[in-house]
Design a protein around this motif. Sequence first.
Motif, PDB file in Angstrom:
ATOM      1  N   GLY A  97      -5.882   8.673  -8.436  1.00  0.00           N
ATOM      2  CA  GLY A  97      -6.992   8.428  -9.350  1.00  0.00           C
ATOM      3  C   GLY A  97      -7.880   7.319  -8.841  1.00  0.00           C
ATOM      4  O   GLY A  97      -7.663   6.760  -7.768  1.00  0.00           O
ATOM      5  N   GLY A  98      -8.863   7.015  -9.631  1.00  0.00           N
ATOM      6  CA  GLY A  98      -9.836   6.009  -9.246  1.00  0.00           C
ATOM      7  C   GLY A  98      -9.258   4.612  -9.119  1.00  0.00           C
ATOM      8  O   GLY A  98      -9.643   3.850  -8.232  1.00  0.00           O
ATOM      9  N   PHE A  99      -8.309   4.265 -10.016  1.00  0.00           N
ATOM     10  CA  PHE A  99      -7.729   2.922  -9.965  1.00  0.00           C
ATOM     11  C   PHE A  99      -6.914   2.726  -8.693  1.00  0.00           C
ATOM     12  O   PHE A  99      -7.021   1.703  -8.031  1.00  0.00           O
ATOM     13  CB  PHE A  99      -6.861   2.671 -11.203  1.00  0.00           C
ATOM     14  N   ARG A 100      -6.109   3.732  -8.343  1.00  0.00           N
ATOM     15  CA  ARG A 100      -5.308   3.642  -7.114  1.00  0.00           C
ATOM     16  C   ARG A 100      -6.205   3.569  -5.887  1.00  0.00           C
ATOM     17  O   ARG A 100      -5.975   2.779  -4.978  1.00  0.00           O
ATOM     18  CB  ARG A 100      -4.356   4.830  -7.007  1.00  0.00           C
ATOM     19  N   THR A 101      -7.238   4.374  -5.871  1.00  0.00           N
ATOM     20  CA  THR A 101      -8.182   4.354  -4.754  1.00  0.00           C
ATOM     21  C   THR A 101      -8.856   2.996  -4.647  1.00  0.00           C
ATOM     22  O   THR A 101      -9.017   2.457  -3.544  1.00  0.00           O
ATOM     23  CB  THR A 101      -9.230   5.460  -4.922  1.00  0.00           C
ATOM     24  N   VAL A 110      -8.764   0.419  -1.436  1.00  0.00           N
ATOM     25  CA  VAL A 110      -9.977  -0.095  -0.803  1.00  0.00           C
ATOM     26  C   VAL A 110      -9.946  -1.616  -0.769  1.00  0.00           C
ATOM     27  O   VAL A 110     -10.249  -2.236   0.260  1.00  0.00           O
ATOM     28  CB  VAL A 110     -11.242   0.428  -1.519  1.00  0.00           C
ATOM     29  N   ILE A 111      -9.549  -2.241  -1.864  1.00  0.00           N
ATOM     30  CA  ILE A 111      -9.488  -3.705  -1.929  1.00  0.00           C
ATOM     31  C   ILE A 111      -8.468  -4.250  -0.931  1.00  0.00           C
ATOM     32  O   ILE A 111      -8.755  -5.181  -0.175  1.00  0.00           O
ATOM     33  CB  ILE A 111      -9.169  -4.171  -3.366  1.00  0.00           C
ATOM     34  N   MET A 112      -7.277  -3.635  -0.891  1.00  0.00           N
ATOM     35  CA  MET A 112      -6.250  -4.120   0.042  1.00  0.00           C
ATOM     36  C   MET A 112      -6.658  -3.888   1.495  1.00  0.00           C
ATOM     37  O   MET A 112      -6.365  -4.699   2.370  1.00  0.00           O
ATOM     38  CB  MET A 112      -4.904  -3.465  -0.260  1.00  0.00           C
ATOM     39  N   THR A 113      -7.341  -2.783   1.752  1.00  0.00           N
ATOM     40  CA  THR A 113      -7.818  -2.521   3.105  1.00  0.00           C
ATOM     41  C   THR A 113      -8.862  -3.543   3.517  1.00  0.00           C
ATOM     42  O   THR A 113      -8.867  -4.025   4.661  1.00  0.00           O
ATOM     43  CB  THR A 113      -8.389  -1.095   3.198  1.00  0.00           C
ATOM     44  N   GLU A 145       0.826  -1.213   0.000  1.00  0.00           N
ATOM     45  CA  GLU A 145       0.000   0.000   0.000  1.00  0.00           C
ATOM     46  C   GLU A 145       0.860   1.263   0.000  1.00  0.00           C
ATOM     47  O   GLU A 145       0.595   2.199  -0.760  1.00  0.00           O
ATOM     48  CB  GLU A 145      -0.929   0.018   1.221  1.00  0.00           C
ATOM     49  N   PHE A 146       1.889   1.293   0.846  1.00  0.00           N
ATOM     50  CA  PHE A 146       2.769   2.464   0.876  1.00  0.00           C
ATOM     51  C   PHE A 146       3.503   2.638  -0.445  1.00  0.00           C
ATOM     52  O   PHE A 146       3.667   3.758  -0.939  1.00  0.00           O
ATOM     53  CB  PHE A 146       3.776   2.355   2.022  1.00  0.00           C
ATOM     54  N   THR A 147       3.975   1.547  -1.020  1.00  0.00           N
ATOM     55  CA  THR A 147       4.672   1.623  -2.301  1.00  0.00           C
ATOM     56  C   THR A 147       3.757   2.178  -3.384  1.00  0.00           C
ATOM     57  O   THR A 147       4.154   3.065  -4.152  1.00  0.00           O
ATOM     58  CB  THR A 147       5.188   0.222  -2.708  1.00  0.00           C
ATOM     59  N   LEU A 148       2.532   1.673  -3.450  1.00  0.00           N
ATOM     60  CA  LEU A 148       1.592   2.168  -4.455  1.00  0.00           C
ATOM     61  C   LEU A 148       1.238   3.631  -4.223  1.00  0.00           C
ATOM     62  O   LEU A 148       0.999   4.374  -5.176  1.00  0.00           O
ATOM     63  CB  LEU A 148       0.327   1.324  -4.456  1.00  0.00           C
ATOM     64  N   ALA A 149       1.219   4.063  -2.972  1.00  0.00           N
ATOM     65  CA  ALA A 149       0.900   5.459  -2.670  1.00  0.00           C
ATOM     66  C   ALA A 149       1.938   6.397  -3.257  1.00  0.00           C
ATOM     67  O   ALA A 149       1.604   7.509  -3.682  1.00  0.00           O
ATOM     68  CB  ALA A 149       0.808   5.656  -1.163  1.00  0.00           C
TER      69      ALA A 149
END
Length: 109
Positions: free
Chosen positions: A48-52, A56-59, A38-42
């Motif tokens: 954008g919507g894909f990152r969000t 949400v999925i990982m959370t 999650e931190f790496t992707l941040a």
Amino acid sequence: MADNTHHHSGHNTNEIPAANTGKIWRTFWILAGITAIEFTLAYVMKAGGFRTSLFVIMTLVKAFYIVGEFMHLKHEVKSLIWAIVVPIIFIIWLLLALMLEGGSIFQLR
């Protein structure tokens, strides 16, 4: 006189069971790995919507894993698990529908 001693299948009730530290460390590393992703992707992905959606999925994955491990839900009967999971799925669907419909009000003007 009757003997009032009870035999508990060969186990001494005064003993403390050994800690299962391997399972605790496995849980720690799984949750730490998902958090590291999650931190790496941040920092790597653009907002954008894909990152969000990924967040949400990982959370949700972490939340279900925490509930399964620490609240011992994964050891319960399947009907109880489904009785908890199905309403959560509908609540998530409701939230998504409300956000999508709520956002469309700005497009009508």
